[in-house]
Design a protein around this motif. Sequence first.
Motif, short mmCIF file in Angstrom:
data_model
loop_
_atom_site.label_atom_id
_atom_site.label_comp_id
_atom_site.label_asym_id
_atom_site.label_seq_id
_atom_site.Cartn_x
_atom_site.Cartn_y
_atom_site.Cartn_z
N VAL A 119 0.84 -1.21 0.00
CA VAL A 119 0.00 0.00 0.00
C VAL A 119 0.87 1.25 0.00
O VAL A 119 0.60 2.23 -0.72
N ALA A 120 1.94 1.24 0.78
CA ALA A 120 2.83 2.40 0.84
C ALA A 120 3.46 2.69 -0.51
O ALA A 120 3.67 3.85 -0.89
N GLU A 121 3.74 1.64 -1.28
CA GLU A 121 4.36 1.81 -2.60
C GLU A 121 3.42 2.45 -3.62
O GLU A 121 3.87 2.97 -4.65
N LEU A 122 2.12 2.44 -3.34
CA LEU A 122 1.16 2.98 -4.30
C LEU A 122 1.30 4.49 -4.48
O LEU A 122 0.92 5.03 -5.53
N GLU A 123 1.84 5.17 -3.49
CA GLU A 123 1.90 6.63 -3.56
C GLU A 123 2.64 7.11 -4.81
O GLU A 123 2.30 8.14 -5.40
N GLN A 124 3.65 6.36 -5.24
CA GLN A 124 4.42 6.76 -6.42
C GLN A 124 3.58 6.72 -7.70
O GLN A 124 3.95 7.32 -8.71
N TYR A 125 2.45 6.00 -7.65
CA TYR A 125 1.61 5.87 -8.83
C TYR A 125 0.46 6.87 -8.85
O TYR A 125 -0.39 6.84 -9.75
N ILE A 126 0.40 7.74 -7.85
CA ILE A 126 -0.56 8.84 -7.89
C ILE A 126 0.10 9.93 -8.73
O ILE A 126 0.70 10.88 -8.22
N ASP A 127 0.00 9.79 -10.04
CA ASP A 127 0.75 10.62 -10.98
C ASP A 127 -0.19 11.24 -12.01
O ASP A 127 -1.42 11.29 -11.81
N ASP A 128 0.38 11.69 -13.13
CA ASP A 128 -0.43 12.31 -14.17
C ASP A 128 -1.44 11.32 -14.76
O ASP A 128 -2.54 11.72 -15.17
N SER A 129 -1.07 10.06 -14.83
CA SER A 129 -2.00 9.04 -15.36
C SER A 129 -3.19 8.87 -14.42
O SER A 129 -4.34 8.71 -14.87
N PHE A 130 -2.93 8.90 -13.12
CA PHE A 130 -4.02 8.84 -12.14
C PHE A 130 -4.92 10.06 -12.31
O PHE A 130 -6.16 9.95 -12.30
N GLU A 131 -4.31 11.23 -12.46
CA GLU A 131 -5.08 12.46 -12.68
C GLU A 131 -5.93 12.34 -13.94
O GLU A 131 -7.11 12.74 -13.94
N SER A 132 -5.36 11.78 -14.99
CA SER A 132 -6.10 11.61 -16.24
C SER A 132 -7.29 10.69 -16.06
O SER A 132 -8.39 10.93 -16.60
N ALA A 133 -7.10 9.61 -15.29
CA ALA A 133 -8.21 8.68 -15.03
C ALA A 133 -9.33 9.38 -14.27
O ALA A 133 -10.52 9.20 -14.59
N CYS A 134 -8.96 10.19 -13.29
CA CYS A 134 -9.97 10.93 -12.53
C CYS A 134 -10.73 11.90 -13.43
O CYS A 134 -11.96 12.03 -13.33
N LEU A 146 -7.65 -2.65 -4.44
CA LEU A 146 -8.76 -2.13 -3.65
C LEU A 146 -8.47 -0.72 -3.14
O LEU A 146 -9.31 0.19 -3.23
N VAL A 147 -7.26 -0.53 -2.64
CA VAL A 147 -6.88 0.78 -2.10
C VAL A 147 -6.84 1.83 -3.21
O VAL A 147 -7.31 2.97 -3.03
N MET A 148 -6.30 1.46 -4.37
CA MET A 148 -6.27 2.41 -5.48
C MET A 148 -7.68 2.75 -5.94
O MET A 148 -7.97 3.90 -6.32
N GLY A 149 -8.58 1.77 -5.91
CA GLY A 149 -9.97 2.04 -6.24
C GLY A 149 -10.60 3.02 -5.27
O GLY A 149 -11.35 3.92 -5.67
N ASP A 150 -10.29 2.85 -3.99
CA ASP A 150 -10.78 3.80 -2.98
C ASP A 150 -10.22 5.20 -3.24
O ASP A 150 -10.92 6.21 -3.07
N ALA A 151 -8.95 5.26 -3.63
CA ALA A 151 -8.33 6.56 -3.92
C ALA A 151 -9.06 7.26 -5.06
O ALA A 151 -9.33 8.47 -5.00
N LEU A 152 -9.40 6.51 -6.11
CA LEU A 152 -10.15 7.09 -7.22
C LEU A 152 -11.53 7.56 -6.77
O LEU A 152 -11.95 8.68 -7.07
N ALA A 153 -12.23 6.71 -6.03
CA ALA A 153 -13.60 7.02 -5.62
C ALA A 153 -13.65 8.24 -4.71
O ALA A 153 -14.51 9.12 -4.87
N VAL A 154 -12.75 8.30 -3.75
CA VAL A 154 -12.77 9.40 -2.78
C VAL A 154 -12.29 10.70 -3.42
O VAL A 154 -12.79 11.79 -3.10
N ALA A 155 -11.32 10.60 -4.33
CA ALA A 155 -10.89 11.80 -5.06
C ALA A 155 -12.06 12.38 -5.84
O ALA A 155 -12.28 13.61 -5.86
#
Length: 321
Positions: free
Chosen positions: A19-34, A160-169
């Motif tokens: 879960v801690a390693e996921l932070e590096q993937y909150i990037d421009d691609s994550f922003e684009s998905a949102c 699951l955690v990344m899905g929560d990150a998308l949903a809550v964002a």
Amino acid sequence: MKNFKQLAKNVLKIEQQAVAELEQYIDDSFESACQLMYHCKGRVIVIGMGKSGHIGGKIAATMASTGTPSFFVHPGEASHGDLGMITSDDVVLCISNSGETSEVLAIIPVIKRIGSKLIAMTGEPLSTLAKLSDTHVCIKVSQEACPLGLAPTSSTTATLVMGDALAVALLNARGFTADDFALSHPGGSLGKRLLLRLGDIMHQDERLPVVTDKAFIKDALVEMSLKGLGMTAVTNQQGQLAGLFTDGDLRRILDDKIDIHQDNIASVMTMSPTTAHGDMLAAEALKIMEDKKINGLIIVDENNKPVGAMNMHDLLKSGVL
């Protein structure tokens, strides 16, 4: 003999690291998905096979209940008719840790032909699914908690955690409120806490305990006994709330030289009591009562005239407490 506690702690450490390693993937691609999901005019369709499918179902449910209309489609069923659920206005979120799941890849050409935007969520940025997508959200983990490295464990947790990150964002971006949340959760204790308002449970009309500020203390005591709420509102000549008299006030005046037959209720009432409005959530009223350390509330209208009363017992009966 196996040390099950230590084995379990090892699993927790590995998954915490994932879960801690996921932070590096909150990037421009994550922003684009949102952005794709935020501006989606249709629904977010979540697709996944096996364990990814189970996680995908939960992600879709979380999004649906937090302001992003969404549902899950099984890729196998999609190939046999359920692709008809998907339109060009939808955004499709495909989940596959390897990015090579055959059942998922088989329906990508049709999704492309429909014209839906495609988000891939995989652990392999160079996979086929990732390359075919409009944007890719990485969920790569360095180690599965399974000692064989076979059973999806850390990877499904990360998904699951990344899905929560998308949903809550998305929830925050939409300004989603507790009232909005309540509309999709009307059942059970949660629904009661989010939907029930004081106007639904308050004692009103002939059940409302009220006396005028010209009444004697004995009159207030009779009113309190008849209505059974342990208090009574006190009103002025205009019918507005002037004060409150409670069982607690009665106990406090017992040592004073008070004549309940001759003394006026206005001389012993609590002035400027805490009040509420009928459209206030019952859960909000509960917090006020806990913070103020009081057992009841008078509900007033926009002219400060008493229209209802309630106490902790009413919250208990309604299931809020």
